[in-house]
Design an enzyme around this catalytic site. Structure first.
Site, PDB file in Angstrom:
ATOM      1  N   GLY A  31       0.815  -1.211   0.000  1.00 56.73           N
ATOM      2  CA  GLY A  31       0.000   0.000   0.000  1.00 56.73           C
ATOM      3  C   GLY A  31       0.847   1.259   0.000  1.00 56.73           C
ATOM      4  CG  HIS A  37       3.015   0.742  -5.377  1.00 54.18           C
ATOM      5  ND1 HIS A  37       3.239   1.825  -4.565  1.00 54.18           N
ATOM      6  CD2 HIS A  37       3.606  -0.311  -4.760  1.00 54.18           C
ATOM      7  CE1 HIS A  37       3.921   1.449  -3.491  1.00 54.18           C
ATOM      8  NE2 HIS A  37       4.164   0.149  -3.592  1.00 54.18           N
ATOM      9  CD  GLN A 153      10.044  -7.614  -2.678  1.00 53.31           C
ATOM     10  OE1 GLN A 153      10.003  -7.445  -1.476  1.00 53.31           O
ATOM     11  NE2 GLN A 153       9.299  -6.922  -3.518  1.00 53.31           N
ATOM     12  CB  SER A 185      10.569   4.596  -1.733  1.00 52.20           C
ATOM     13  OG  SER A 185      10.382   3.985  -0.471  1.00 52.20           O
TER      14      SER A 185
HETATM   15  P1  AMP Z   1       6.012  -2.337  -1.685  1.00 55.79           P
HETATM   16  O1  AMP Z   1       4.638  -1.752  -1.524  1.00 55.79           O
HETATM   17  O2  AMP Z   1       7.110  -1.394  -1.309  1.00 55.79           O
HETATM   18  O3  AMP Z   1       6.131  -3.697  -1.053  1.00 55.79           O
HETATM   19  O4  AMP Z   1       6.205  -2.570  -3.246  1.00 55.79           O
HETATM   20  C1  AMP Z   1       5.284  -3.337  -3.984  1.00 55.79           C
HETATM   21  C2  AMP Z   1       5.836  -3.558  -5.364  1.00 55.79           C
HETATM   22  O5  AMP Z   1       6.046  -2.308  -6.002  1.00 55.79           O
HETATM   23  C3  AMP Z   1       7.207  -4.270  -5.352  1.00 55.79           C
HETATM   24  O6  AMP Z   1       7.257  -5.197  -6.412  1.00 55.79           O
HETATM   25  C4  AMP Z   1       8.159  -3.122  -5.552  1.00 55.79           C
HETATM   26  O7  AMP Z   1       9.380  -3.509  -6.157  1.00 55.79           O
HETATM   27  C5  AMP Z   1       7.362  -2.240  -6.490  1.00 55.79           C
HETATM   28  N1  AMP Z   1       7.866  -0.866  -6.452  1.00 55.79           N
HETATM   29  C6  AMP Z   1       8.098  -0.090  -5.366  1.00 55.79           C
HETATM   30  N2  AMP Z   1       8.630   1.094  -5.721  1.00 55.79           N
HETATM   31  C7  AMP Z   1       8.742   1.071  -7.074  1.00 55.79           C
HETATM   32  C8  AMP Z   1       9.228   1.999  -8.052  1.00 55.79           C
HETATM   33  N3  AMP Z   1       9.714   3.186  -7.712  1.00 55.79           N
HETATM   34  N4  AMP Z   1       9.202   1.629  -9.346  1.00 55.79           N
HETATM   35  C9  AMP Z   1       8.715   0.405  -9.724  1.00 55.79           C
HETATM   36  N5  AMP Z   1       8.234  -0.506  -8.852  1.00 55.79           N
HETATM   37  C10 AMP Z   1       8.255  -0.191  -7.547  1.00 55.79           C
END
Ligand code: AMP
Length: 282
Positions: A31, A37, A153, A185
């Site tokens: 989230g 995302h 990851q 992020s």
């Molecule tokens: P998270 O909510 O941080 O667990 O991320 C969920 C998904 O979104 C994961 O596969 C992350 O690698 C991806 N994600 C997070 N930040 C970015 C970004 N800046 N660009 C592309 N994908 C992202």
């Protein structure tokens, strides 16, 4: 768009979509959704015709000292973003639905969990592998999308899928950045203005590695030193690592290989950030 908080609802909805001949795509998230995302929702849409987003701040991937309690949880905004992106189903479970009393089963992807992030966050990838396998079992997607932003990851998940013969295709989308290069992020909201400026040094250190290698520097120890120098320009930045690895198995390199990745992790003030950049053979 349907919103489900129980495993049973997800299974029933996905089964109906599959019975109607749809290919199921899944985007696991914690989230606090941003454009990174949303790029994965679009990617899932291109690779499937029924998109399931999951929103779950997974406690087992946080150490007791980390930011589990304060991790942002703007659920209403997230649901609106999913609706706008054309997501078909959002799974928003509570913790007891996934980790009931007496829960004791975990997945470990061995070597790759111990390096880089794993060396600084010992149980992190055990939590990641466990929740991702659980979500795969619940959603039973044909394809799942992950971001390159979390490089280790996605490497670990691809390895788990291969090792455990999971019937899901993994698609990785590129890192989405702010106009000045900062990788998007959910944790960027913690940064003060001064920290936000200092945080740019992470991307700069990756670009420095890329340009050094491409201008003929084959001594990767020297490249590492230059990366650290870029980070050291800001007192607020305390690096955990800045290095060049094999893009597939994340082995740390001393000499260039055809496919490399530069990776960095650093605390900027109290916020820990990571970033990476693929470096194709010069
Ligand atoms: P998270 O909510 O941080 O667990 O991320 C969920 C998904 O979104 C994961 O596969 C992350 O690698 C991806 N994600 C997070 N930040 C970015 C970004 N800046 N660009 C592309 N994908 C992202």
């Amino acid at each position: 768009m349907q919103v489900a908080s129980t495993i049973c609802e997800v299974r029933e909805t996905v089964a109906a979509a599959r019975a109607a001949g749809r290919r199921i795509g899944c985007v696991p998230t914690m989230g606090a959704l941003h454009a990174g995302h949303m790029s994965l929702m679009d990617l899932a849409r291109r690779h499937s015709d029924f998109v399931v987003a999951t929103i779950f701040v997974n406690p087992t991937q946080f150490a007791p000292t980390e930011d589990l309690a304060k991790y942002p949880r703007p659920l209403e905004n997230d649901l609106a973003a999913c609706r706008q992106a054309g997501v078909d189903l959002v799974f928003t479970p509570e913790v007891p639905a996934l980790y009931p009393d007496g829960y004791e089963t975990f997945v470990t992807v061995e070597r790759i969990s111990t390096v880089l992030e794993g060396a600084h966050r010992p149980d992190h990838f055990r939590g990641v592998a466990t929740i991702v396998l659980k979500l795969f079992n619940i959603v039973q997607a044909d394809v799942a999308c992950f971001g390159q932003k979390d490089y280790q990851q996605q490497a670990l998940i691809r390895r788990m899928v291969r090792d455990l013969d999971l019937p899901v295709e993994i698609v990785v989308g590129p890192t989405v950045r702010e106009p000045d290069g900062l990788a998007m992020s959910s944790r960027n909201v913690y940064l003060s203005d001064e920290e936000r400026t200092a945080a740019l040094s992470l991307y700069r250190c990756l670009q420095r590695a890329h340009s050094l290698i491409h201008s003929g520097q084959h001594d990767l120890c020297a490249v590492r030193a230059a990366m650290l120098e870029e980070l050291a320009a800001f007192e607020l930045v305390r690096p955990d690592y800045a290095t060049i690895c094999d893009a597939d198995d994340l082995e740390e390199l001393t000499a260039p290989r055809p496919q490399m990745v530069a990776l960095v992790a650093a605390r900027v003030g109290a916020t820990r950030l990571i970033d990476n950049l693929l470096i194709p053979s010069p």
